[in-house]
Design a protein around this motif. Structure first.
Motif, short mmCIF file in Angstrom:
data_model
loop_
_atom_site.label_atom_id
_atom_site.label_comp_id
_atom_site.label_asym_id
_atom_site.label_seq_id
_atom_site.Cartn_x
_atom_site.Cartn_y
_atom_site.Cartn_z
N LEU A 178 0.81 -1.11 -0.03
CA LEU A 178 0.07 -0.01 0.06
C LEU A 178 0.93 1.09 -0.05
N CYS A 179 0.40 2.32 -0.71
CA CYS A 179 1.09 3.64 -0.95
C CYS A 179 0.53 4.43 0.11
N LEU A 180 0.86 4.48 1.46
CA LEU A 180 0.25 5.26 2.43
C LEU A 180 1.16 6.38 2.86
N LEU A 181 0.60 7.60 3.20
CA LEU A 181 1.25 8.72 3.62
C LEU A 181 1.85 8.35 5.00
N ASP A 182 2.96 8.80 5.24
CA ASP A 182 3.48 8.77 6.49
C ASP A 182 3.15 9.69 7.80
N GLN A 183 2.76 10.69 7.17
CA GLN A 183 2.08 12.09 7.66
C GLN A 183 0.92 12.53 7.29
N PHE A 184 -0.11 12.81 8.02
CA PHE A 184 -1.38 13.14 7.54
C PHE A 184 -1.92 14.36 8.54
N GLU A 185 -2.01 15.43 7.65
CA GLU A 185 -2.45 16.93 8.50
C GLU A 185 -3.67 16.98 8.18
N LEU A 186 -4.61 16.65 9.23
CA LEU A 186 -6.00 16.78 9.27
C LEU A 186 -6.66 18.18 8.99
N GLN A 187 -7.18 18.51 7.97
CA GLN A 187 -7.78 19.91 7.67
C GLN A 187 -9.22 19.74 7.50
N GLN A 188 -10.06 18.98 7.00
CA GLN A 188 -11.31 18.92 7.07
C GLN A 188 -12.02 17.48 7.47
N GLU A 189 -13.11 17.49 7.87
CA GLU A 189 -13.85 16.18 8.10
C GLU A 189 -15.21 16.17 7.61
N PHE A 190 -15.91 15.09 6.79
CA PHE A 190 -17.08 15.14 6.44
C PHE A 190 -17.51 13.65 6.93
N ILE A 191 -18.82 13.66 7.13
CA ILE A 191 -19.79 12.09 7.16
C ILE A 191 -20.63 12.26 6.00
N LEU A 192 -20.31 11.26 4.92
CA LEU A 192 -21.23 11.50 3.79
C LEU A 192 -22.27 10.23 4.01
N ASN A 193 -23.65 10.45 3.53
CA ASN A 193 -24.83 9.73 3.57
C ASN A 193 -25.11 9.43 1.86
N PRO A 194 -25.90 8.43 1.87
CA PRO A 194 -25.97 8.08 0.14
C PRO A 194 -26.67 9.33 -0.69
N GLY A 195 -25.99 9.58 -1.62
CA GLY A 195 -26.10 10.60 -2.57
C GLY A 195 -25.22 11.74 -2.50
N ASP A 196 -24.60 11.88 -1.09
CA ASP A 196 -23.44 12.83 -1.15
C ASP A 196 -22.48 12.61 -2.01
N LEU A 197 -21.39 13.75 -2.37
CA LEU A 197 -20.62 13.54 -3.15
C LEU A 197 -19.37 14.30 -2.58
N LEU A 198 -18.22 14.11 -2.53
CA LEU A 198 -16.99 14.72 -2.28
C LEU A 198 -15.88 14.80 -3.45
N TYR A 199 -15.79 15.94 -3.62
CA TYR A 199 -14.55 15.86 -4.83
C TYR A 199 -13.31 16.17 -4.25
N ILE A 200 -12.30 15.39 -4.72
CA ILE A 200 -11.02 15.62 -4.35
C ILE A 200 -9.97 16.02 -5.42
N PRO A 201 -9.41 17.01 -5.44
CA PRO A 201 -8.40 17.20 -6.57
C PRO A 201 -7.43 16.52 -6.57
N PRO A 202 -6.25 16.58 -7.59
CA PRO A 202 -5.08 15.77 -7.61
C PRO A 202 -4.35 16.35 -6.40
N LEU A 203 -3.54 15.01 -5.78
CA LEU A 203 -2.35 15.55 -4.98
C LEU A 203 -2.77 15.89 -3.41
N VAL A 204 -4.35 15.91 -3.31
CA VAL A 204 -4.74 16.29 -1.95
C VAL A 204 -4.86 15.14 -1.14
#
Length: 398
Positions: A178-204
């Motif tokens: 697995l290619c997993l990050l050694d460090q993760f800096e939490l900036q936002q948090e969401f809980i998704l329910n059916p029909g919700d969408l989260l867009y993630i740009p490259p490198l985020v």
């Protein structure tokens, strides 16, 4: 033929709105810029595929799949690569686990239809639709992608955490699979329910965790070739067409034999510029952008002749579909014709076949009762038969 039992053709029209966010707002403020969570972005009347069917796909050799076991510390997590076996699913687990199946749109018509909703962006960018099933507490860890991704919650709930923007130098954990990050800096948090969408740009950086016992997520990924791949790919394509007899020449009669002169460099630039024409680039990119994700899939359809096609058109029943996993694109030519690209192949279309080629490439589906005017010419009928008999198109009830 009695058409009263024909189900209505599926709606393959691209989305015009993402929840309460207009596409214009999304493109201006978020696309390839920053993440956004959009509530009730997409109406899901029913699951795209039952989890049992998803597991069945993972048993097939031609399907790309993984099962990730979250037992112990992250360093202890195990990845089982497909094709999976019945034993992999029958195994008793008292720890979280995730099933991921890539390219489900290449195998399941309704998933292929769902992917069509995202054609408000260039279809040559679309890569595939991955579906994941996870038990409570399961996830794949903190990571980043080099491409845009839409994460749509299908069933259950998932918590998503958004982190920092990464680079190729971002440190990774020591893990064989697995290619997993050694460090993760939490900036936002969401809980998704059916029909919700989260867009993630490259490198985020992002990390998802199932918080319900039954969690299904649809991931729409996009092709994003590197500049290096573009340049080397074009050079390789042009190299195929260049004779080995063509050689560099010098200008002769020099005073300083070790000098590479400005004239020498200009000659090289001119040689390269001769290859970088609009036509050459368009032909190469059309073939590149429609290359099959899974080139070894058997796309063959039973061959059809002109008489059989005429009968189908006269019956005016059903639909003509682009086959699951098939990529189409086109470029216009100066004579009013176009070049249709299908699965990495260039197919020249004369002017009287362009209406059909353009329509099927853009719509992915044509109702048969609307087909006759699009294939009124012999050239258009011939193009349809070529595409059908190569397995790129097929007729269906709906």
């Amino acid at each position: 033929m009695n058409t009263s039992t024909l189900a209505s053709a599926p709606n393959l029209a691209p989305l015009t709105q993402l929840g309460n966010l207009s596409l214009a707002e999304f493109m201006a403020d978020y696309w390839q810029q920053k993440p956004v969570c959009i509530r009730n972005a997409i109406t899901l009347d029913e699951p795209l595929i039952a989890v049992d069917e998803l597991a069945g796909l993972a048993l097939e050799a031609e399907v790309e799949s993984r099962l990730i076991e979250n037992q112990g510390t992250i360093a202890d997590w195990q990845v089982i690569h497909g094709p999976l076996s019945e034993a992999d699913f029958n195994k008793e687990r008292d720890f979280p686990w995730t099933l991921l199946v890539q390219g489900v749109d290449c195998f399941v018509p309704q998933v292929h239809d769902f992917l069509a909703k995202f054609r408000f962006l260039p279809s040559w960018r679309l890569d595939d639709l991955m579906i994941s099933y996870a038990t409570k507490g399961a996830g794949v860890g903190a990571h980043y992608d080099r491409y845009d991704v839409f994460l749509i919650q299908g069933e259950g709930q998932r918590q998503w955490q958004i982190g920092q923007t990464c680079t190729e130098n971002s440190a990774l954990m020591a893990h064989d699979q697995l290619c997993l990050l050694d460090q993760f800096e939490l900036q936002q948090e969401f809980i998704l329910n059916p029909g919700d969408l989260l867009y993630i740009p490259p490198l985020v950086a992002h990390k998802g965790t199932a918080i319900s016992d039954y969690c299904v997520t649809y991931s729409v990924g996009f092709r994003s070739p590197s500049h290096s791949d573009v340049i080397t790919g074009f050079a390789d394509e042009r190299n195929i067409d260049l004779s080995a007899d063509l050689r560099l020449k010098d200008r002769g009669n020099v005073t300083h034999s070790a000098e590479i002169s400005a004239d020498d460099v200009d000659d090289l630039v001119h040689l390269m510029q001769q290859q970088i024409t609009t036509e050459n680039v368009a032909q190469w990119f059309g073939k590149l952008s429609t290359e099959a994700k899974y080139p070894n899939l058997d796309m063959a359809e039973e061959a059809m002749d002109a008489d059989e096609l005429a009968t189908i058109i006269a019956d005016a029943y059903g639909v003509l579909r682009v086959s699951e996993g098939v990529r189409l694109a086109y470029t216009w030519q100066g004579d009013g014709g176009l070049t249709l690209f299908a699965q990495g192949e260039a197919l020249p279309c004369p002017p009287d076949a362009t209406d059909f080629a353009e329509t099927i490439a853009n719509q992915w589906l044509i109702e048969v009762d609307q087909l006759a005017p699009l294939v009124s010419s012999e050239a258009a009928k011939a193009m349809l038969l070529i595409l059908h008999n190569q397995g790129y198109l097929y007729f269906a009830d709906e």
